[in-house]
Design a protein around this motif. Structure first.
Motif, PDB file in Angstrom:
ATOM      1  N   ASP A  93       0.841  -1.192   0.000  1.00 16.52           N
ATOM      2  CA  ASP A  93       0.000   0.000   0.000  1.00 16.52           C
ATOM      3  C   ASP A  93       0.873   1.239   0.000  1.00 16.52           C
ATOM      4  N   ARG A  94       0.353   2.316  -0.585  1.00 17.73           N
ATOM      5  CA  ARG A  94       1.119   3.552  -0.698  1.00 17.73           C
ATOM      6  C   ARG A  94       1.382   4.169   0.677  1.00 17.73           C
ATOM      7  N   PRO A  95       2.653   4.397   1.038  1.00 15.00           N
ATOM      8  CA  PRO A  95       2.947   5.124   2.282  1.00 15.00           C
ATOM      9  C   PRO A  95       2.440   6.566   2.189  1.00 15.00           C
ATOM     10  N   ASP A  96       2.163   7.163   3.340  1.00 14.43           N
ATOM     11  CA  ASP A  96       1.617   8.523   3.353  1.00 14.43           C
ATOM     12  C   ASP A  96       2.513   9.526   2.651  1.00 14.43           C
ATOM     13  N   ASP A  97       3.823   9.334   2.734  1.00 14.33           N
ATOM     14  CA  ASP A  97       4.741  10.318   2.177  1.00 14.33           C
ATOM     15  C   ASP A  97       5.299   9.875   0.820  1.00 14.33           C
ATOM     16  N   ALA A  98       4.523   9.064   0.114  1.00 12.53           N
ATOM     17  CA  ALA A  98       4.974   8.591  -1.198  1.00 12.53           C
ATOM     18  C   ALA A  98       3.846   8.733  -2.213  1.00 12.53           C
ATOM     19  N   ALA A  99       4.244   8.707  -3.485  1.00 11.14           N
ATOM     20  CA  ALA A  99       3.288   8.861  -4.576  1.00 11.14           C
ATOM     21  C   ALA A  99       3.389   7.652  -5.502  1.00 11.14           C
ATOM     22  N   PRO A 100       2.322   7.378  -6.272  1.00 12.46           N
ATOM     23  CA  PRO A 100       2.362   6.209  -7.160  1.00 12.46           C
ATOM     24  C   PRO A 100       3.214   6.423  -8.403  1.00 12.46           C
ATOM     25  N   THR A 101       3.511   7.678  -8.739  1.00 15.27           N
ATOM     26  CA  THR A 101       4.329   7.939  -9.919  1.00 15.27           C
ATOM     27  C   THR A 101       5.566   8.747  -9.545  1.00 15.27           C
ATOM     28  N   GLY A 102       6.648   8.494 -10.244  1.00 18.97           N
ATOM     29  CA  GLY A 102       7.903   9.218  -9.995  1.00 18.97           C
ATOM     30  C   GLY A 102       8.154  10.235 -11.089  1.00 18.97           C
ATOM     31  N   THR A 103       7.281  11.229 -11.173  1.00 19.03           N
ATOM     32  CA  THR A 103       7.350  12.185 -12.280  1.00 19.03           C
ATOM     33  C   THR A 103       7.540  13.618 -11.818  1.00 19.03           C
ATOM     34  N   ASP A 104       7.947  13.818 -10.556  1.00 20.47           N
ATOM     35  CA  ASP A 104       8.148  15.179 -10.060  1.00 20.47           C
ATOM     36  C   ASP A 104       9.541  15.667 -10.453  1.00 20.47           C
ATOM     37  N   CYS A 105       9.595  16.771 -11.226  1.00 19.12           N
ATOM     38  CA  CYS A 105      10.892  17.298 -11.649  1.00 19.12           C
ATOM     39  C   CYS A 105      11.588  18.047 -10.521  1.00 19.12           C
ATOM     40  N   ASP A 106      10.822  18.438  -9.474  1.00 22.36           N
ATOM     41  CA  ASP A 106      11.407  19.140  -8.329  1.00 22.36           C
ATOM     42  C   ASP A 106      10.593  18.766  -7.097  1.00 22.36           C
ATOM     43  N   ASP A 107      11.086  17.806  -6.337  1.00 22.30           N
ATOM     44  CA  ASP A 107      10.312  17.311  -5.200  1.00 22.30           C
ATOM     45  C   ASP A 107      10.495  18.164  -3.948  1.00 22.30           C
ATOM     46  N   ALA A 108      11.101  19.347  -4.123  1.00 22.82           N
ATOM     47  CA  ALA A 108      11.217  20.287  -3.005  1.00 22.82           C
ATOM     48  C   ALA A 108      10.284  21.479  -3.218  1.00 22.82           C
ATOM     49  N   ASP A 109       9.556  21.502  -4.346  1.00 16.08           N
ATOM     50  CA  ASP A 109       8.692  22.640  -4.657  1.00 16.08           C
ATOM     51  C   ASP A 109       7.310  22.129  -5.068  1.00 16.08           C
ATOM     52  N   PRO A 110       6.302  22.330  -4.201  1.00 16.27           N
ATOM     53  CA  PRO A 110       4.961  21.811  -4.519  1.00 16.27           C
ATOM     54  C   PRO A 110       4.303  22.519  -5.708  1.00 16.27           C
ATOM     55  N   ASP A 111       4.857  23.665  -6.128  1.00 19.18           N
ATOM     56  CA  ASP A 111       4.286  24.356  -7.290  1.00 19.18           C
ATOM     57  C   ASP A 111       4.816  23.796  -8.606  1.00 19.18           C
ATOM     58  N   LEU A 112       5.849  22.987  -8.536  1.00 18.23           N
ATOM     59  CA  LEU A 112       6.406  22.371  -9.745  1.00 18.23           C
ATOM     60  C   LEU A 112       6.069  20.887  -9.758  1.00 18.23           C
ATOM     61  N   HIS A 113       5.264  20.484 -10.725  1.00 17.63           N
ATOM     62  CA  HIS A 113       4.880  19.070 -10.886  1.00 17.63           C
ATOM     63  C   HIS A 113       4.327  18.921 -12.302  1.00 17.63           C
ATOM     64  N   PRO A 114       4.092  17.688 -12.739  1.00 16.83           N
ATOM     65  CA  PRO A 114       3.684  17.485 -14.145  1.00 16.83           C
ATOM     66  C   PRO A 114       2.339  18.113 -14.510  1.00 16.83           C
ATOM     67  N   ALA A 115       1.541  18.527 -13.513  1.00 20.67           N
ATOM     68  CA  ALA A 115       0.252  19.146 -13.824  1.00 20.67           C
ATOM     69  C   ALA A 115       0.313  20.669 -13.728  1.00 20.67           C
ATOM     70  N   THR A 116       1.522  21.223 -13.584  1.00 23.53           N
ATOM     71  CA  THR A 116       1.664  22.680 -13.494  1.00 23.53           C
ATOM     72  C   THR A 116       1.295  23.326 -14.842  1.00 23.53           C
ATOM     73  N   ILE A 117       0.447  24.380 -14.786  1.00 25.08           N
ATOM     74  CA  ILE A 117       0.037  25.091 -15.994  1.00 25.08           C
ATOM     75  C   ILE A 117       0.900  26.350 -16.128  1.00 25.08           C
ATOM     76  N   TRP A 118       1.491  26.495 -17.306  1.00 25.93           N
ATOM     77  CA  TRP A 118       2.331  27.656 -17.589  1.00 25.93           C
ATOM     78  C   TRP A 118       1.652  28.504 -18.670  1.00 25.93           C
ATOM     79  N   TYR A 119       1.720  29.853 -18.505  1.00 25.09           N
ATOM     80  CA  TYR A 119       1.043  30.758 -19.427  1.00 25.09           C
ATOM     81  C   TYR A 119       2.076  31.591 -20.178  1.00 25.09           C
ATOM     82  N   ALA A 120       1.802  31.769 -21.469  1.00 27.77           N
ATOM     83  CA  ALA A 120       2.715  32.544 -22.310  1.00 27.77           C
ATOM     84  C   ALA A 120       2.838  33.977 -21.801  1.00 27.77           C
ATOM     85  N   ASP A 121       4.056  34.500 -21.813  1.00 27.62           N
ATOM     86  CA  ASP A 121       4.290  35.900 -21.435  1.00 27.62           C
ATOM     87  C   ASP A 121       5.080  36.542 -22.572  1.00 27.62           C
ATOM     88  N   ALA A 122       4.373  36.812 -23.669  1.00 25.67           N
ATOM     89  CA  ALA A 122       5.031  37.301 -24.881  1.00 25.67           C
ATOM     90  C   ALA A 122       5.661  38.681 -24.684  1.00 25.67           C
TER      91      ALA A 122
END
Ligand SMILES: [Ca+2]
Ligand SMILES: [Ca+2]
Ligand SMILES: [Ca+2]
Ligand SMILES: [Ca+2]
Length: 218
Positions: A93-122
């Motif tokens: 079973d998944r431990p509380d401090d673990a995730a099922p996927t290893g896709t975090d590019c920065d595991d020290a920043d909760p704002d950076l993850h594969p679902a982060t939305i970025w907006y163009a700043d032309a």
């Protein structure tokens, strides 16, 4: 009740001495019934020939617990639901401090993850265009996390733009009467100057009135 051959599920019937468990005397009638009908008095999931399942038990009696059925989990230090690909553990079973996927590019920043939305700043005014976005972990060039730019082709127009009232409509605003917002308010400009007289503005030409009679020498 028929006597049962052994009371322990992992006892090997052919080689009873070659197990970790001692078989009971087969002539002794035991109290427990073979409730699950597998020929062994114990959990139906534990006996020689059983399929190994992830339950902390040696289901197939091969002296290995949960072999080949453990799931891999990834440490999720920042709690964003995406794990560190380099920090794995195995468990049922998944431990509380673990995730099922290893896709975090920065595991020290909760704002950076594969679902982060970025907006163009032309226009590079640090405000993003809500209509042009990408979803990915790492920040793409020319994109930011903000989505509040109403005019991403004009760096002067954004939620921090100061608007100056232009009551006399001479095209120059009043520095003492301002609004800060993205959209242009009616009767405001985003340049400032004197706003009491339409004839007085940064393009006014001034003439010398040496004798102070209100008229300049022509
Ligand atoms: Ca097991
Ligand atoms: Ca994470
Ligand atoms: Ca993260
Ligand atoms: Ca912008």
């Amino acid at each position: 009740m028929l006597p049962l051959p052994f009371s322990l599920a992992c006892t090997d019937a052919e080689n009873p001495d070659d197990t970790a468990f001692e078989p009971l005397d087969s002539t002794i009638e035991v109290e427990d019934e073979d409730a699950d009908g597998d020929g062994y008095v114990a959990d139906a999931a534990v006996h020689p020939g059983a399929s190994e399942i992830c339950d902390g038990l040696d289901n197939d009696c091969d002296d290995a617990i949960d072999e080949d059925v453990l799931e891999t989990f990834y440490a999720d230090a920042d709690g964003d639901g995406f794990g560190d690909p380099d920090a794995t553990s195995e468990a049922c079973d998944r431990p509380d401090d673990a995730a099922p996927t290893g896709t975090d590019c920065d595991d020290a920043d909760p704002d950076l993850h594969p679902a982060t939305i970025w907006y163009a700043d032309a226009d590079l005014d640090e405000y993003g265009d809500p209509w042009i976005s990408l979803v990915q972990c790492e920040q793409p060039d020319g994109y930011i996390a903000d989505d509040q730019d109403c005019a991403d082709a004009d760096a002067d127009l954004h939620p921090g733009t100061t608007w100056y009232a232009d009551a006399d409509a001479d095209g120059y605003g009043d520095p003492m009467s301002t609004l800060v917002q993205s959209e242009e308010p009616s009767g405001y400009l985003y340049t400032d100057s004197s706003d009491s007289d339409a004839d007085i503005n940064p393009t006014s030409v001034w003439y010398v009135d040496a004798d102070s009679d209100g008229y300049a020498a022509s």
